[in-house]
Design an enzyme around this catalytic site. Structure first.
Site, mmCIF file in Angstrom:
data_model
loop_
_atom_site.group_PDB
_atom_site.id
_atom_site.type_symbol
_atom_site.label_atom_id
_atom_site.label_comp_id
_atom_site.label_asym_id
_atom_site.label_seq_id
_atom_site.Cartn_x
_atom_site.Cartn_y
_atom_site.Cartn_z
ATOM 1 N N LYS A 37 58.371 131.662 -22.552
ATOM 2 C CA LYS A 37 57.889 131.468 -21.188
ATOM 3 C C LYS A 37 57.138 130.143 -21.138
ATOM 4 C CE LYS A 37 57.490 134.036 -17.299
ATOM 5 N NZ LYS A 37 58.335 135.084 -16.749
ATOM 6 N N GLY A 41 54.814 145.063 -1.516
ATOM 7 C CA GLY A 41 55.346 143.706 -1.691
ATOM 8 C C GLY A 41 56.783 143.627 -1.222
ATOM 9 N N GLY A 52 58.715 140.721 -0.828
ATOM 10 C CA GLY A 52 59.224 139.370 -1.039
ATOM 11 C C GLY A 52 60.687 139.407 -1.429
ATOM 12 N N VAL A 69 62.345 140.383 -4.174
ATOM 13 C CA VAL A 69 62.855 141.640 -4.735
ATOM 14 C C VAL A 69 62.587 142.808 -3.777
ATOM 15 C CG1 VAL A 69 62.768 143.249 -6.667
ATOM 16 C CG2 VAL A 69 62.474 140.807 -7.081
HETATM 17 P P1 NAI Z 1 57.792 137.112 -4.150
HETATM 18 O O1 NAI Z 1 56.696 136.128 -4.307
HETATM 19 O O2 NAI Z 1 59.047 136.719 -3.456
HETATM 20 O O3 NAI Z 1 57.239 138.428 -3.398
HETATM 21 C C1 NAI Z 1 55.993 138.983 -3.607
HETATM 22 C C2 NAI Z 1 55.550 139.615 -2.288
HETATM 23 O O4 NAI Z 1 54.353 140.347 -2.517
HETATM 24 C C3 NAI Z 1 55.263 138.603 -1.190
HETATM 25 O O5 NAI Z 1 55.927 138.992 0.003
HETATM 26 C C4 NAI Z 1 53.742 138.669 -1.043
HETATM 27 O O6 NAI Z 1 53.310 138.410 0.295
HETATM 28 C C5 NAI Z 1 53.476 140.103 -1.425
HETATM 29 N N1 NAI Z 1 52.111 140.392 -1.851
HETATM 30 C C6 NAI Z 1 51.266 139.623 -2.577
HETATM 31 N N2 NAI Z 1 50.097 140.252 -2.757
HETATM 32 C C7 NAI Z 1 50.207 141.446 -2.147
HETATM 33 C C8 NAI Z 1 49.326 142.558 -1.996
HETATM 34 N N3 NAI Z 1 48.100 142.555 -2.518
HETATM 35 N N4 NAI Z 1 49.763 143.628 -1.300
HETATM 36 C C9 NAI Z 1 50.995 143.646 -0.764
HETATM 37 N N5 NAI Z 1 51.876 142.623 -0.872
HETATM 38 C C10 NAI Z 1 51.476 141.539 -1.564
HETATM 39 O O7 NAI Z 1 58.103 137.639 -5.641
HETATM 40 P P2 NAI Z 1 59.394 138.423 -6.139
HETATM 41 O O8 NAI Z 1 60.348 137.456 -6.746
HETATM 42 O O9 NAI Z 1 59.863 139.368 -5.100
HETATM 43 O O10 NAI Z 1 58.785 139.249 -7.366
HETATM 44 C C11 NAI Z 1 57.983 140.412 -7.142
HETATM 45 C C12 NAI Z 1 57.498 140.948 -8.484
HETATM 46 O O11 NAI Z 1 58.606 141.278 -9.302
HETATM 47 C C13 NAI Z 1 56.664 139.933 -9.290
HETATM 48 O O12 NAI Z 1 55.680 140.655 -10.002
HETATM 49 C C14 NAI Z 1 57.668 139.347 -10.269
HETATM 50 O O13 NAI Z 1 57.057 138.885 -11.460
HETATM 51 C C15 NAI Z 1 58.549 140.563 -10.530
HETATM 52 N N6 NAI Z 1 59.907 140.228 -10.973
HETATM 53 C C16 NAI Z 1 60.737 139.478 -10.169
HETATM 54 C C17 NAI Z 1 62.031 139.200 -10.556
HETATM 55 C C18 NAI Z 1 62.971 138.442 -9.674
HETATM 56 O O14 NAI Z 1 64.203 138.495 -9.922
HETATM 57 N N7 NAI Z 1 62.511 137.767 -8.648
HETATM 58 C C19 NAI Z 1 62.545 139.647 -11.873
HETATM 59 C C20 NAI Z 1 61.613 140.497 -12.617
HETATM 60 C C21 NAI Z 1 60.338 140.737 -12.172
#
Ligand code: NAI
Length: 345
Positions: free
Chosen positions: A78, A178, A180, A182
């Site tokens: 990483k 969340g 976002g 995913v």
């Molecule tokens: P992202 O940044 O697109 O989405 C995260 C979402 O969570 C955002 O909409 C944000 O506004 C929201 N958020 C932040 N703090 C919050 C809170 N306190 N309460 C409610 N919502 C909150 O990230 P993504 O890519 O969707 O990833 C989500 C999680 O999954 C992360 O922990 C990431 O490390 C993990 N992950 C993602 C992968 C991927 O393919 N994108 C693969 C494996 C793990």
């Protein structure tokens, strides 16, 4: 480094300092036993360099476990890029980062993580071939999130079968924290299978979008984890299941995409004591790295990726069954299985 509590016999840590561009980064290679160390780059503003190093050590170790468990031909690594990065410096910083990755000669393969987009990786790709997660029109590649979401949905189905003895998600209540990349795709997957959604995000537009598209109920961001539901799916931040939160959950299952969901291992013990089934995060969220691996190595078509993501279901079912039979935590069972796979292949 060797005295850091996060150090776990990592093979190599590289501190990158490029005064010309201002890039400061740490590339941590935990293991190359199964193949080159693969794992994303995170752009984050840390309180100090020691916090950045701890994050790199912890995250790279997690990637070794994730890649081994998904049976990918990769070790774990990483990179963390120390922010903030001003928008006008972004291109120069990521180009310098690409040169640092290139200098490792393929020991480390990078991709996107928190704070880093496909367009950043396109800049990295100008400087090195050791990069994945690129936009490739019509081919396999780019945003791994839909693949991650699919694997999480399959994992939720396995957990629902194991804990509730139900064969379908029809009518199953899932609380998603969340919405976002995913979380949004996950809501769609769950909705298509008849699940009832309760959602929360700090971004109100995302919440309204899920309500409009999937009829989701809305919960307060401070309440979503404690919502009464069959499944709680953390898809925002890590370390959200503290022992105290675990003590107060109103669900039978915790299964979501977020990395490092348990704040400390004891939180897993509280979940188990309360009969809450926990799907180890790095097992259930491997769909994205499976797609990234296919993009990087080639030779795997869409059906091949689908089959590897489908395997997340039986893999979790096996972990749940062993944990139950041996009275162990699901996280401990997963760690032992992953460690056994961290060998040269
Ligand atoms: P992202 O940044 O697109 O989405 C995260 C979402 O969570 C955002 O909409 C944000 O506004 C929201 N958020 C932040 N703090 C919050 C809170 N306190 N309460 C409610 N919502 C909150 O990230 P993504 O890519 O969707 O990833 C989500 C999680 O999954 C992360 O922990 C990431 O490390 C993990 N992950 C993602 C992968 C991927 O393919 N994108 C693969 C494996 C793990």
């Amino acid at each position: 480094m060797f005295d850091s509590p996060a150090y776990d016999a990592h093979e190599k840590i590289v501190d990158v300092n490029d005064p010309e561009t201002g890039l400061r980064a740490i590339i941590a290679i935990h293991s190359t036993a199964r193949g080159p160390a693969a794992g994303g780059s995170r752009l984050w503003t840390y309180t100090d360099a020691s916090a950045a190093r701890t994050d790199a050590l912890r995250l790279s170790r997690g990637m070794s476990y994730k890649n081994a468990m998904a049976e990918l031909p990769f070790g774990g690594g990483k990179a963390v890029i120390m922010g903030p990065v001003a928008p006008e410096d972004r291109e120069r910083i990521f180009a310098a980062f690409g040169r640092a990755v290139e200098a490792l000669g393929g020991q480390y393969i990078t991709a996107e993580d928190v704070g880093v987009s496909v367009s950043d990786m396109m800049i990295v790709a100008r400087e090195t071939k050791y990069v994945s997660g690129l936009a490739t029109e019509g081919a396999i590649g780019g945003d791994p999130s839909p693949f991650t979401a699919r694997g999480v949905r399959i994992g939720i189905e396995a957990a629902v079968k194991a804990r509730l003895n139900r064969d379908s998600l029809d009518g199953v209540r899932v609380a998603v924290q969340g919405l976002g990349h995913v979380g949004g795709y996950l809501c769609q997957e769950l909705h298509e299978r008849g699940a009832k959604l309760i959602v929360a995000d700090i971004n109100p537009d995302r919440v309204q979008d899920m309500r409009a598209r999937f009829g989701a109920d809305i919960a307060d961001v401070r309440e979503i984890l404690l919502t009464e539901a069959d499944v709680v799916a953390p898809c925002a931040l890590g370390a959200i299941i503290t022992p105290e939160v675990a003590e107060h959950l109103n669900t039978g299952i915790v299964a979501g995409a977020a990395n490092n969901q348990l704040s400390i291992p004891e939180a897993g013990a509280v979940l188990a004591r309360r009969g809450i089934l926990y799907a180890p995060d790095y097992v259930i969220n491997a769909g994205g790295i499976i797609a990234v691996s296919a993009e990087y190595n080639g030779g795997v078509d869409r059906a091949g990726i689908d089959a590897q993501i489908e395997a997340i279901g039986p893999r979790l079912a096996d972990i749940f069954a062993r944990a139950k039979a041996e009275h162990r935590l699901t996280g401990d069972v997963a760690d032992a299985l992953a460690r056994a796979k961290m060998v040269r292949i």
